[in-house]
Design an enzyme around this catalytic site. Sequence first.
Site, PDB file in Angstrom:
ATOM      1  N   ARG A 161      14.196  -6.839   1.603  1.00  0.00           N
ATOM      2  CA  ARG A 161      13.279  -6.185   0.660  1.00  0.00           C
ATOM      3  C   ARG A 161      12.248  -7.218   0.215  1.00  0.00           C
ATOM      4  NH1 ARG A 161      14.198  -1.397  -1.764  1.00  0.00           N
ATOM      5  NH2 ARG A 161      16.415  -1.513  -1.238  1.00  0.00           N
ATOM      6  N   SER A 169      11.840   5.847   8.325  1.00  0.00           N
ATOM      7  CA  SER A 169      11.852   7.090   7.566  1.00  0.00           C
ATOM      8  C   SER A 169      10.734   7.965   8.114  1.00  0.00           C
ATOM      9  CB  SER A 169      11.648   6.810   6.075  1.00  0.00           C
ATOM     10  OG  SER A 169      11.819   7.979   5.307  1.00  0.00           O
ATOM     11  N   ARG A 180      13.000  -5.541   9.618  1.00  0.00           N
ATOM     12  CA  ARG A 180      14.372  -5.035   9.620  1.00  0.00           C
ATOM     13  C   ARG A 180      14.918  -4.939  11.044  1.00  0.00           C
ATOM     14  NH1 ARG A 180      15.699  -1.142   4.474  1.00  0.00           N
ATOM     15  NH2 ARG A 180      14.853  -2.574   2.910  1.00  0.00           N
ATOM     16  N   ARG A 187       4.234  -4.435  -1.081  1.00  0.00           N
ATOM     17  CA  ARG A 187       4.858  -3.605  -2.115  1.00  0.00           C
ATOM     18  C   ARG A 187       5.358  -4.491  -3.253  1.00  0.00           C
ATOM     19  NH1 ARG A 187       8.207   0.812   1.631  1.00  0.00           N
ATOM     20  NH2 ARG A 187       6.397   1.384   2.901  1.00  0.00           N
ATOM     21  N   GLU A 191      18.497   1.417   6.092  1.00  0.00           N
ATOM     22  CA  GLU A 191      17.326   2.154   6.574  1.00  0.00           C
ATOM     23  C   GLU A 191      16.378   1.232   7.336  1.00  0.00           C
ATOM     24  OE1 GLU A 191      13.114   3.727   4.954  1.00  0.00           O
ATOM     25  OE2 GLU A 191      14.743   3.629   3.485  1.00  0.00           O
TER      26      GLU A 191
END
Length: 427
Positions: A277, A352, A391, A262, A349
């Site tokens: 991130r 999801s 994570r 990403r 988070e």
Amino acid sequence: MLDIKWIRDNAAALDAALSKRGADAQSATLISLDEARRAVVQKAQDMQSRRNAASKEIGAAMGQKNMELAEKLKAEVAAIKVDLPAAEEEERRITAELNDALSRIPNIPLADVPVGRDENDNVVARVTGDKPRWNHPAKEHYEIGEALGWMDFEGAAKIAGARFTILKGQLARLERAIGQFMLDTHTMEHGYTEVQPPLMVRDDAMYGTGQLPKFAEDLFRTTDDRWLIPTAEVPLTNLVREQILEHDALPLRLTALTPCFRSEAGSAGRDTRGMLRQHQFNKVELVSITDAQSSIAEHERMTECAETVLKKLGLHFRTMTLCTGDMGFGSQKTYDIEVWLPGQNTYREISSCSVCGDFQARRMNARYRDRADKAVKFVHTLNGSGTAVGRALIAVMENYLDEDGSITIPDVLLPYMGGLKKIEKAS
């Protein structure tokens, strides 16, 4: 993608749903484009019908020796042949414009989704487990990893730039163990089929799951016009594109452990320290393909599967129902699972899970044949993280930190660690 027929019949409902998402009304624009498309389609059809009729009339006129009429009709047919391609081109242009506009409209939230503007309006669905209690201070994962000598951000920056991480030795093995543990849990206990998909896909695959055209800036593109996957949702969901499945084949439950890529285009200044991130990270993805009646129940099931991973790891977390303003583009309803990170003293988070209804299926033309009425219908698609491996590694590091700076390995991961019970400082 939403159905233009549904929009025509439910214009007020569309605009109300978009308002809940914080978006402007779009029904008038979409219906206007559809009216223009219908008009030019009718014009082209009328021209084709008249051409066919005039061609027959030419034969009749010639049979009656009425050459003047025959020549007049021939001239009319010739004019239509000149004008028809322009009308057909206009039809293609307006259809493309309508489809592009439709492709940028987000999905309709389900009725039970809380209305809100952003993450501050999300609602806690449940809280699981307890926060760790220690006598020593908490630390962030990058402090722990660098002190142990198994996490290298400076070296990664020299090789690839910002937002990359090098894991070494025991910490690299721990991340690998977490991913394998997740895969085994989902395949052996939850009934998902493991897939090793391509990591590069074409435009139509990205379009099918809704990344294109709206989110191109968030993606990495190759020099031969492929895209690096931002999530395995893209190739896994596209496995059913342009197919008609038998009802008895549903639900399909698929999982994959892949790198994800990403650009983090909108994340300047956010989470610049550590590996929260990243441009490249590993994630176990869950995808389900269901019929129209089963997708809501499947959403609850998928979320429970992701939660099970964190329960087995002994991590404290909460499950949030996202509000309308914080949901993803293609989602009807989303649960975010947020794991507790002691070093940050907050929840972050880690998964999801979303139900998309037939929103993606319409873009992919993915259908099934209903066993009851034999009608061909669009499948429903769901996707979720089961979970983000990096994570999860961060959460294990921060929650299992010992007073001496070592990391105790959770019991469920011990079979994957070759006898290692602690992550200790590199010698």
